[in-house]
Design a protein around this motif. Structure first.
Motif, PDB file in Angstrom:
ATOM      1  N   LEU A 132      33.741  27.078  44.561  1.00 48.81           N
ATOM      2  CA  LEU A 132      33.957  26.685  43.166  1.00 48.81           C
ATOM      3  C   LEU A 132      32.771  25.910  42.616  1.00 48.81           C
ATOM      4  CD1 LEU A 132      37.710  25.592  43.350  1.00 48.81           C
ATOM      5  CD2 LEU A 132      36.805  27.672  42.314  1.00 48.81           C
ATOM      6  N   GLN A 133      32.246  25.006  43.421  1.00 47.21           N
ATOM      7  CA  GLN A 133      31.098  24.208  42.988  1.00 47.21           C
ATOM      8  C   GLN A 133      29.883  25.101  42.750  1.00 47.21           C
ATOM      9  OE1 GLN A 133      30.092  21.101  45.722  1.00 47.21           O
ATOM     10  NE2 GLN A 133      28.296  20.449  44.601  1.00 47.21           N
ATOM     11  N   ALA A 150      34.908   7.462  40.900  1.00 49.34           N
ATOM     12  CA  ALA A 150      34.282   6.723  39.793  1.00 49.34           C
ATOM     13  C   ALA A 150      33.073   7.469  39.256  1.00 49.34           C
ATOM     14  CB  ALA A 150      33.882   5.326  40.271  1.00 49.34           C
ATOM     15  N   ALA A 151      32.349   8.155  40.153  1.00 48.56           N
ATOM     16  CA  ALA A 151      31.162   8.900  39.723  1.00 48.56           C
ATOM     17  C   ALA A 151      31.549  10.047  38.788  1.00 48.56           C
ATOM     18  CB  ALA A 151      30.418   9.439  40.938  1.00 48.56           C
ATOM     19  N   VAL A 202      27.411  13.581  30.440  1.00 50.22           N
ATOM     20  CA  VAL A 202      27.440  14.914  29.845  1.00 50.22           C
ATOM     21  C   VAL A 202      27.682  14.821  28.346  1.00 50.22           C
ATOM     22  CG1 VAL A 202      28.787  17.041  29.708  1.00 50.22           C
ATOM     23  CG2 VAL A 202      28.111  16.142  31.926  1.00 50.22           C
ATOM     24  N   ARG A 203      28.647  14.003  27.962  1.00 50.89           N
ATOM     25  CA  ARG A 203      28.932  13.864  26.531  1.00 50.89           C
ATOM     26  C   ARG A 203      27.717  13.336  25.777  1.00 50.89           C
ATOM     27  NH1 ARG A 203      34.147  12.537  28.634  1.00 50.89           N
ATOM     28  NH2 ARG A 203      33.542  10.365  28.945  1.00 50.89           N
ATOM     29  N   GLU A 224      25.190  18.290  33.245  1.00 51.70           N
ATOM     30  CA  GLU A 224      26.313  19.198  33.522  1.00 51.70           C
ATOM     31  C   GLU A 224      26.415  19.504  35.013  1.00 51.70           C
ATOM     32  OE1 GLU A 224      28.490  20.514  31.424  1.00 51.70           O
ATOM     33  OE2 GLU A 224      27.631  20.590  29.408  1.00 51.70           O
ATOM     34  N   ILE A 225      25.270  19.762  35.639  1.00 52.49           N
ATOM     35  CA  ILE A 225      25.270  20.071  37.078  1.00 52.49           C
ATOM     36  C   ILE A 225      25.730  18.856  37.871  1.00 52.49           C
ATOM     37  CG2 ILE A 225      23.784  20.603  39.044  1.00 52.49           C
ATOM     38  CD1 ILE A 225      22.153  22.399  37.222  1.00 52.49           C
ATOM     39  N   ASN A 226      25.232  17.682  37.503  1.00 49.65           N
ATOM     40  CA  ASN A 226      25.646  16.457  38.203  1.00 49.65           C
ATOM     41  C   ASN A 226      27.145  16.218  38.067  1.00 49.65           C
ATOM     42  OD1 ASN A 226      23.004  15.976  38.987  1.00 49.65           O
ATOM     43  ND2 ASN A 226      22.583  14.561  37.314  1.00 49.65           N
ATOM     44  N   ALA A 227      27.686  16.508  36.881  1.00 46.50           N
ATOM     45  CA  ALA A 227      29.127  16.316  36.669  1.00 46.50           C
ATOM     46  C   ALA A 227      29.938  17.285  37.526  1.00 46.50           C
ATOM     47  CB  ALA A 227      29.462  16.493  35.188  1.00 46.50           C
TER      48      ALA A 227
END
Length: 798
Positions: free
Chosen positions: A457-458, A700-701, A709-710, A744-747
């Protein structure tokens, strides 16, 4: 003089009527809009319906929305003369306040109006180079005439089409009347630059004639929109081209790729965006804005769609790089890949994983050893048969005959043996230990399957983000090209986007490879075809719904609740740990062995036995009865063919030094296991508490990454708008786009890392709550709530 009441009423009524008529005259809701088109067609109907839908959506919260007719009001006959007549008719109609145009001929007719239209005219599609439409920078510059560019993108589409098919000779099937009109209007110089491998062929309004018009040597076919051909005939045409194994490019969008065309570069969102822009322009024109000053540039975002069924039919497959970048489709529009849900993944792994199946066989072997041990405690019964051939010289009637055939049976039973009985009980504990080991292997396999599924999924999420970023790069490249066309930017911007485009393709290929690797790993765990294609399915509530029970949220929100939760989970882990259960069973087995060997020092073993022998036949010398003198006949018994015996034995071992060594070894092993258990208990508690701390940090991350992202999206939207308006540089936009992509990728990585950490915490606690029945889940939550209440109460008393 005071007016009569009737005069008051008449004056009020006159004022009301006048005011109403003025309001209605000024109201956009009653503004008459004429829709002029080249002629009736399925394609026109589909596009007009989309335009109507976008205008309705745009005007949903508007008090007086613009009103459109149910169908185009002025339809030509696919000729310039009819388009001129229909357009002039709409212009002469006093009830018409604005005109929306569809089609090539309507655009040419609008361009011919001099000096300018008397009413706002908005064209859904426009191509100044082939329709003669005016252009001044990024607007038409002619009062009341506006349009959106992008009627034709032949050069760009052809370049990408050839990149896909790796063929040169392409035939453009252009609607016959349109092609004739273009050829009559264009200069010879305009066609001198046309690729010599490209052929323009007039296309009739039916499939059979179009197929017949394709010249010999054609390697591929470009299909531009054809308003005269019905959808049914278009389907026949595409089927005929596929039968000839000719790759097709459908300029009409992915719906036609689903119907069998090979490729397109037109994502469905482009048409939606175009008609939304057209609806906005119409609303503004009705409000008094001049369409001649509205932006005509329409940057077309491209995305490659490939029909894989068609690829197999015609035998043409794009390169690996393009396959990785493209969106793959099928003629049916359905994805036939196997859908995999997390519970199914876990169940399949437990059914098919070879390593886990080997662990199950270990349990079966231990159970077989238990049956062996139990056999020492049960009676042993032997049935024997014997044939003997004896030397005739020694055979006698008093002893054994020359030949004898006999059979017999015997049985022995241990009444009591300290070692045998306790060895059996010890083996029972060994079976429990192996079963606990199997439980640990099951938990490990579930964790491995869950984490592998999350990795898929990731990887898919990251690949999707890279693909989306690549589409955004192509959109911005189109925007840069548009800015070059209108003179607001230089070609260096396009070149810079080409660099980003290459980087984006590399990153997309890399992300695709990582996704393939993750899928291969999951297939290995499931013992499936190693490169089997499947589609992972998420629950309705999204990725978090894979593992998380929302009732646990209150216990991870603050330090005190989280500490209580960790303590509860540590207690659960100590109670449910298969590693501790395995050590407990091994210690119990050593206790039984120690008892057996110790008791054997002073308690004897008792056994009983019985048996019989029956001689069936004797022959040869000595087979007859012996003839004895009278004086010996009573002293010597006659030979009996049936004999039996019954007995008991008592064994008391006086001294055997081996047993003392064995007892000492068992004691040492037991002490070792006790030490291992204490250490394992500490490790179990440490592991679950550490895993929960890691889960808390990664949880928390997730929220922090989503905030990033926002913020990155807001920044990207602002910079994109500024770049479109010419107030931001390309470097600023590329930086904002890169930052947004990385956010986005980090999220995505943070979310799936959190879920993976949570799964590891559940494994450490010896329970995967998502696999438990609902009743067991409820019991767990209730136990947690009671434990938390007691802890809070105890804390309050302190």
């Amino acid at each position: 003089m005071t007016p009569a009441p009737w005069n008051y009423a008449r004056a009020f009524g006159s004022l009301l009527v006048t005011t109403t008529l003025m309001a209605l005259a000024a109201s956009p809701a009653l503004a008459q809009v004429a829709v002029v088109a080249d002629g009736p067609s399925d394609m026109l109907t589909a596009r007009y319906e989309k335009f109507v839908g976008e205008l309705a959506e745009l005007s949903r919260d508007t008090a007086n929305p613009p009103r459109l007719p149910a169908a185009p009001t002025h339809l030509g006959s696919f000729s310039l003369e009819s388009a001129r007549a229909q357009l002039q008719s709409a212009l002469n109609d006093r009830s018409v306040r604005a005109i929306v145009g569809f089609g090539y001929f309507v655009g040419v007719a609008a361009a011919e109006l001099k000096p300018f239209p008397k009413k706002p005219i908005l064209l859904a599609y426009g191509a100044p180079e082939v329709q003669g439409l005016p252009q001044s920078g990024n607007m038409s510059g002619r009062r009341n005439l506006g349009y959106l560019s992008g009627l034709l993108e032949l050069e760009k589409d052809l370049a990408r089409f050839r990149e896909v098919i790796r063929l040169r000779k392409v035939t453009f099937l252009v609607d016959g009347p349109v092609l004739a009109a273009v050829l009559s209007r264009a200069s010879d110089a305009a066609f001198d630059q046309l690729d010599p491998d490209v052929r323009l062929v007039a296309m009739p309004d039916n499939a059979e004639g179009s197929l017949a018009a394709i010249p010999e040597g054609t390697e591929a076919v470009y299909l531009p929109p054809n308003f005269r051909m019905s959808f049914e005939e278009m389907n026949k045409l595409i089927a005929g081209l596929n039968a000839r194994k000719l790759p097709t490019y459908a300029a009409m969008g992915p719906k036609w790729v689903e119907r069998g065309a090979f490729v397109t570069l037109m994502p469905p969102e482009v048409e939606t965006e175009r008609f939304r822009r057209l609806a906005l322009n119409l609303r503004d024109a009705l409000a008094g804005d001049d369409p001649g000053r509205m932006a005509i540039g329409f940057p077309r975002r491209t995305e490659l769609f490939i029909n894989m069924d068609t690829a197999r039919t015609i035998g043409v497959f794009p390169s690996f790089e393009l396959m990785t970048e493209a969106r793959l489709m099928r003629s049916s529009g359905d994805d036939d890949r196997l859908e995999l849900k997390l519970p199914d993944v876990v169940a399949t792994a437990l059914e098919r994983n070879p390593a886990f199946l080997a662990s199950i066989q270990e349990v079966r072997a231990a159970e077989a050893e238990l049956r062996e041990s139990r056999g020492n405690l049960l009676p042993s019964i032997d049935l024997t048969g014997d044939f003997t051939w004896l030397d005739p010289d020694v055979a006698t009637s008093l002893g054994s005959a020359e030949t004898t055939l006999q059979w017999g049976a015997s049985a022995n039973q241990i009444v009591y043996s300290p070692l045998a009985f306790n060895a059996y009980f010890a083996q029972q504990k060994n079976v429990n230990a192996v079963e606990a080991s199997l439980r640990a292997a099951e938990l490990d396999l579930v964790l491995e399957a869950v984490q592998s599924f999350l990795s898929v999924l990731q990887a898919r999420a990251v690949e999707t983000l890279q693909r989306d970023n690549l589409r955004n790069v192509r959109t911005n490249r189109s925007l840069a090209e548009l800015r070059v066309e209108i003179g607001s930017s230089g070609k260096q911007d396009v070149a810079r986007w080409d660099i980003s485009l290459a980087d984006g393709r590399v990153n997309t290929i890399s992300a695709s490879a990582q996704r393939n690797q993750a899928e291969i790993d999951l297939n290995r765990i499931l013992d499936a075809d190693i490169e089997r294609s499947f589609l992972p399915v998420l629950p309705e509530e999204g990725p978090r719904g894979l593992l998380l029970d929302p009732r646990l949220d209150p216990y991870v929100r603050d330090l005190r609740s989280f500490r209580i939760f960790r303590t509860f989970m540590a207690r659960e882990a100590l109670e449910r740990s298969p590693e501790l259960a395995q050590l407990d069973a091994q210690i119990a087995a050593q206790d039984k062995l120690l008892t057996g060997y110790t008791q054997q020092l002073y308690i004897p073993s008792l056994g009983v036995g019985a048996g019989f022998t029956h001689v069936l036949w004797r022959g040869g010398e000595g087979s007859g009865s012996a003839e004895l003198p009278p004086e010996f006949s009573g002293a010597i018994a006659a030979r009996d063919d049936f004999t039996w015996q019954l007995g008991a034995n008592l064994t008391f071992a006086l001294y055997d030094d081996v047993r003392y060594g064995t007892i000492e070894r068992i004691r040492r092993v037991r002490s070792q296991l006790l030490g291992l258990r204490d250490n394992t208990a500490n490790l179990v508690e440490q592991r679950v508490r550490s895993a929960l701390h890691q889960t808390g940090a990664s949880g928390a991350a997730v929220s922090l990454r989503q905030e990033a992202v926002r913020a990155a999206r807001v920044n990207l939207d602002a910079v994109t708008s500024a770049y479109r308006e010419g107030t931001a540089t390309i470097i600023t936009l590329i930086d904002a786009q890169t930052q947004s992509l990385q956010a986005e990728i980090n999220a995505a990585n943070a979310l799936y890392q959190f879920l993976s950490d949570f799964a590891a915490a559940e494994r450490a606690a010896g329970r995967f709550l998502f696999r438990a029945p609902l009743a067991e889940q409820n019991t767990f939550i209730e136990s947690l709530e009671r434990f938390a209440a007691k802890q809070l109460e105890a804390g309050a008393k302190e």
